[in-house]
Design a protein around this motif. Structure first.
Motif, PDB file in Angstrom:
ATOM      1  N   GLN A 105     -41.069  47.314  60.315  1.00 39.41           N
ATOM      2  CA  GLN A 105     -39.924  47.294  60.880  1.00 39.41           C
ATOM      3  C   GLN A 105     -38.986  46.579  59.940  1.00 39.41           C
ATOM      4  O   GLN A 105     -39.020  45.514  59.403  1.00 39.41           O
ATOM      5  CB  GLN A 105     -39.615  47.009  62.208  1.00 39.41           C
ATOM      6  CG  GLN A 105     -40.046  47.885  63.016  1.00 39.41           C
ATOM      7  CD  GLN A 105     -39.179  49.349  63.293  1.00 39.41           C
ATOM      8  OE1 GLN A 105     -38.110  49.337  63.019  1.00 39.41           O
ATOM      9  NE2 GLN A 105     -40.006  50.639  63.278  1.00 39.41           N
ATOM     10  N   VAL A 106     -37.466  47.026  59.776  1.00 38.53           N
ATOM     11  CA  VAL A 106     -36.506  46.363  58.956  1.00 38.53           C
ATOM     12  C   VAL A 106     -35.249  45.884  60.002  1.00 38.53           C
ATOM     13  O   VAL A 106     -35.026  46.822  60.549  1.00 38.53           O
ATOM     14  CB  VAL A 106     -36.111  47.228  57.800  1.00 38.53           C
ATOM     15  CG1 VAL A 106     -34.961  46.557  57.263  1.00 38.53           C
ATOM     16  CG2 VAL A 106     -37.250  47.409  56.516  1.00 38.53           C
ATOM     17  N   GLN A 107     -34.675  44.800  59.830  1.00 32.83           N
ATOM     18  CA  GLN A 107     -33.829  44.473  60.429  1.00 32.83           C
ATOM     19  C   GLN A 107     -32.365  44.273  59.478  1.00 32.83           C
ATOM     20  O   GLN A 107     -32.576  43.692  58.407  1.00 32.83           O
ATOM     21  CB  GLN A 107     -33.622  43.235  61.127  1.00 32.83           C
ATOM     22  CG  GLN A 107     -34.533  43.406  62.240  1.00 32.83           C
ATOM     23  CD  GLN A 107     -36.223  43.271  61.967  1.00 32.83           C
ATOM     24  OE1 GLN A 107     -36.384  42.500  61.324  1.00 32.83           O
ATOM     25  NE2 GLN A 107     -36.992  44.316  62.506  1.00 32.83           N
ATOM     26  N   LEU A 108     -31.234  45.037  59.566  1.00 37.51           N
ATOM     27  CA  LEU A 108     -30.322  44.889  58.947  1.00 37.51           C
ATOM     28  C   LEU A 108     -28.848  43.947  59.812  1.00 37.51           C
ATOM     29  O   LEU A 108     -28.456  44.460  60.661  1.00 37.51           O
ATOM     30  CB  LEU A 108     -29.621  46.207  58.430  1.00 37.51           C
ATOM     31  CG  LEU A 108     -30.745  47.107  57.644  1.00 37.51           C
ATOM     32  CD1 LEU A 108     -30.170  48.472  57.300  1.00 37.51           C
ATOM     33  CD2 LEU A 108     -31.024  46.384  56.360  1.00 37.51           C
ATOM     34  N   VAL A 109     -28.275  43.061  58.932  1.00 33.00           N
ATOM     35  CA  VAL A 109     -27.211  42.409  59.761  1.00 33.00           C
ATOM     36  C   VAL A 109     -26.044  42.442  58.881  1.00 33.00           C
ATOM     37  O   VAL A 109     -26.268  41.977  57.581  1.00 33.00           O
ATOM     38  CB  VAL A 109     -27.395  40.951  59.987  1.00 33.00           C
ATOM     39  CG1 VAL A 109     -26.517  40.232  60.640  1.00 33.00           C
ATOM     40  CG2 VAL A 109     -28.652  40.963  60.940  1.00 33.00           C
ATOM     41  N   GLU A 110     -24.901  43.080  59.174  1.00 27.30           N
ATOM     42  CA  GLU A 110     -23.659  43.101  58.532  1.00 27.30           C
ATOM     43  C   GLU A 110     -22.848  41.957  58.720  1.00 27.30           C
ATOM     44  O   GLU A 110     -22.732  41.421  59.740  1.00 27.30           O
ATOM     45  CB  GLU A 110     -22.956  44.533  58.719  1.00 27.30           C
ATOM     46  CG  GLU A 110     -23.612  45.640  58.244  1.00 27.30           C
ATOM     47  CD  GLU A 110     -23.869  46.495  59.638  1.00 27.30           C
ATOM     48  OE1 GLU A 110     -24.203  47.785  59.505  1.00 27.30           O
ATOM     49  OE2 GLU A 110     -24.054  45.757  60.463  1.00 27.30           O
ATOM     50  N   SER A 111     -22.096  41.440  57.967  1.00 27.65           N
ATOM     51  CA  SER A 111     -21.021  40.501  57.964  1.00 27.65           C
ATOM     52  C   SER A 111     -19.848  40.607  57.051  1.00 27.65           C
ATOM     53  O   SER A 111     -20.035  41.422  56.087  1.00 27.65           O
ATOM     54  CB  SER A 111     -21.727  39.177  57.726  1.00 27.65           C
ATOM     55  OG  SER A 111     -22.243  38.918  56.693  1.00 27.65           O
ATOM     56  N   GLY A 112     -18.813  40.163  57.349  1.00 29.14           N
ATOM     57  CA  GLY A 112     -17.599  39.978  56.449  1.00 29.14           C
ATOM     58  C   GLY A 112     -16.541  40.934  56.772  1.00 29.14           C
ATOM     59  O   GLY A 112     -15.460  40.872  56.121  1.00 29.14           O
ATOM     60  N   GLY A 113     -16.568  41.557  58.029  1.00 27.44           N
ATOM     61  CA  GLY A 113     -15.414  42.457  58.312  1.00 27.44           C
ATOM     62  C   GLY A 113     -14.261  41.770  58.819  1.00 27.44           C
ATOM     63  O   GLY A 113     -14.366  40.371  59.086  1.00 27.44           O
TER      64      GLY A 113
END
Length: 123
Positions: free
Chosen positions: A1-9
């Motif tokens: 499994q892969v986890q993705l975390v966005e930031s910067g909005g």
């Protein structure tokens, strides 16, 4: 499994800039490409830009081609979306997606998705 975390909005005035990041963790060997999509209220999710991990080739939607840039940190598992000359119509929730897609602009081809980050362009 892969986890993705966005930031910067966040909130930015028209003409301003923002940089979004998508950090991947877990079984990153399952990633061959990362793309950014966005979804505005009442609209379907649309493709923004994508990058292939082997080779680094990119592809973008015409609406952002001259204003946005996508990059991958060398040796790392973070993909950045640098956005310039932002317009009110860029307002949306931005999602990063990763996996082994057949096409960078096909959301149905991506197995892994982040939770999204809000970008609001307003005076």
């Amino acid at each position: 499994q892969v986890q993705l975390v966005e930031s910067g909005g966040g909130l930015v005035q028209p003409g301003g800039s923002l940089r979004l990041s998508c950090a991947a963790s877990g079984d990153v060997s399952d990633i061959r490409a990362t793309s950014w999509f966005r979804q505005a209220p009442g609209k379907v999710r649309e493709f923004v830009m994508g990058i292939n991990w082997p080779g680094g080739s990119t592809y973008s939607d015409d609406s952002v081609q001259d204003r946005f840039a996508i990059s991958r940190d060398n040796g790392k598992t973070t993909v950045n979306l640098q956005m310039h000359s932002l317009k009110p119509e860029d307002t949306a929730v931005y999602y990063c997606a990763a996996g082994r897609p057949g096409r960078l602009d096909a959301p149905e081809d991506f197995r892994y998705w982040g939770q999204g980050t809000q970008v609001t362009v307003s005076a």
